[in-house]
Design an enzyme around this catalytic site. Structure first.
Site, PDB file in Angstrom:
ATOM      1  N   ARG A   1      63.595  60.737  24.289  1.00 10.46           N
ATOM      2  CA  ARG A   1      63.972  61.160  25.644  1.00 10.46           C
ATOM      3  C   ARG A   1      62.698  61.692  26.287  1.00 10.46           C
ATOM      4  O   ARG A   1      62.333  62.853  26.100  1.00 10.46           O
ATOM      5  CB  ARG A   1      65.072  62.216  25.581  1.00 10.46           C
ATOM      6  CG  ARG A   1      66.331  61.737  24.849  1.00 10.46           C
ATOM      7  CD  ARG A   1      67.425  62.780  24.894  1.00 10.46           C
ATOM      8  NE  ARG A   1      68.555  62.436  24.036  1.00 10.46           N
ATOM      9  CZ  ARG A   1      69.547  61.616  24.386  1.00 10.46           C
ATOM     10  NH1 ARG A   1      69.513  61.038  25.566  1.00 10.46           N
ATOM     11  NH2 ARG A   1      70.543  61.366  23.560  1.00 10.46           N
TER      12      ARG A   1
ATOM     13  N   ASP B   1      78.329  56.269  25.620  1.00 13.71           N
ATOM     14  CA  ASP B   1      79.043  57.090  26.595  1.00 13.71           C
ATOM     15  C   ASP B   1      79.885  56.278  27.575  1.00 13.71           C
ATOM     16  O   ASP B   1      80.821  56.812  28.173  1.00 13.71           O
ATOM     17  CB  ASP B   1      78.056  57.953  27.385  1.00 13.71           C
ATOM     18  CG  ASP B   1      77.293  58.925  26.502  1.00 13.71           C
ATOM     19  OD1 ASP B   1      77.834  59.294  25.433  1.00 13.71           O
ATOM     20  OD2 ASP B   1      76.166  59.305  26.860  1.00 13.71           O
TER      21      ASP B   1
ATOM     22  N   ARG C   1      78.787  62.705  26.964  1.00 22.08           N
ATOM     23  CA  ARG C   1      77.927  63.349  27.964  1.00 22.08           C
ATOM     24  C   ARG C   1      78.782  63.889  29.095  1.00 22.08           C
ATOM     25  O   ARG C   1      79.432  64.889  28.929  1.00 22.08           O
ATOM     26  CB  ARG C   1      76.856  62.369  28.455  1.00 22.08           C
ATOM     27  CG  ARG C   1      75.665  63.023  29.115  1.00 22.08           C
ATOM     28  CD  ARG C   1      74.464  62.097  29.166  1.00 22.08           C
ATOM     29  NE  ARG C   1      73.379  62.644  29.956  1.00 22.08           N
ATOM     30  CZ  ARG C   1      73.135  62.310  31.225  1.00 22.08           C
ATOM     31  NH1 ARG C   1      73.890  61.403  31.820  1.00 22.08           N
ATOM     32  NH2 ARG C   1      72.135  62.864  31.882  1.00 22.08           N
TER      33      ARG C   1
END
Length: 294
Positions: A71, A126, A169
């Protein structure tokens, strides 16, 4: 033509199937294909190398990503976007396949400003992109249902309730569909849901209660304390974590990943790019990157 492929953000099942398919399609079309190690950080640090058969053959159905991921906070700064584009161009690469979610899709728009053409592939459990299914979602859903059924077997033996935190998320798809599969209407997606759940439990006869908690909404330990105080039952909290993201991909995600890899290279071989691919109404279609973001 030279193209590169990278995986960014949270890993998901099916990424490796996608990488293999892209590699095989590129070789068939006599296109040089490169791997970027470590997502956008790898672009910044110039960790760009030829993708070879030994990298991927036999590993295509493993979970995670053989290209590693990250990330990247640096990529929010324009100077690092510019450096990434320069690193690619120094190797004669102007085409990039990006596997990732919302953040990765947004990053592709920045690279396009510096002349790198991109195709974005929706790789995130997600399911938080504007399409019917993202890569990894199907496998994660199966992992969740299997894990919770195992938990329920044990809590039933002691007469406990279970509170299970589910990933996603800020998207509730995994939680919502899991609740249908597991036949429970006790779902917490906001703090006010706790009292609603407690009221439902108090109107029922003593039994084993299964509560599904969407992550990033209410603290898991707080849920346990609140429900024990308000219902007088004992609850065992569980955070499934990476169990959801890991493991061998389902048959659907193996097919989906393979098709995404094949199609992305085929489009690039025809100089068609700067869009996303995604599963909509039973088929893989071309989508506008900006409109794919929720």
């Amino acid at each position: 033509m030279k193209i590169a492929i990278l995986t960014s953000g949270g890993d998901c099942q099916g990424m490796n199937a996608c990488i293999l398919s892209a590699y095989q399609t590129a070789k068939t079309k006599k296109i040089e294909i490169f791997k970027v190690i470590g997502g956008f950080d790898g672009l910044i640090d110039n960790k760009i190398y030829p993708l070879n058969e030994i990298d991927i053959i036999g590993r295509e159905n493993l979970g995670g990503t053989i290209l590693k991921s990250a990330r990247s906070k640096r990529f929010y700064e324009d100077k690092y976007v510019k450096k990434s584009a320069k690193n690619l161009k120094n190797l004669g690469i102007e085409h990039l396949i990006i596997l990732g979610g919302n953040g990765s899709f947004k990053a592709s728009l920045e690279l396009q400003n510096y002349g790198i053409s991109c195709i974005c592939l929706p790789a995130t459990i997600d399911n938080d992109l504007n399409m019917d299914r993202t890569l990894g979602f199907d496998t994660a859903l199966n992992n969740i249902v299997n894990a919770i059924e195992n938990i329920s077997d044990c809590t039933k033996s002691f007469g406990y309730g279970a509170i299970v935190e589910i990933m996603g998320r800020h998207c509730s798809d995994l939680t919502d569909i899991s609740s249908v599969c597991l036949q429970t209407k006790l779902v917490v997606k906001a703090k006010e849901d706790l009292q609603i759940v407690a009221n439902k439990i108090k109107t029922k006869k003593p039994q084993n209660f299964l509560i599904l908690l969407m992550e990033n909404t209410v603290d898991l330990d707080y849920c346990k304390e609140f429900l024990e105080t308000n219902t007088k039952y004992i609850y065992k909290p569980h955070r499934l974590g990476y169990i959801q993201r890991g493991g061998r991909p389902s048959a659907f995600d193996r097919w989906y990943g393979s098709e995404l890899g094949r199609l992305s290279v085929e489009f690039m071989s025809k100089n068609k790019s700067n869009f996303a691919l995604g599963y909509v109404e039973g088929k893989i279609v071309v989508l506008d990157i900006q409109k794919s973001l929720k």
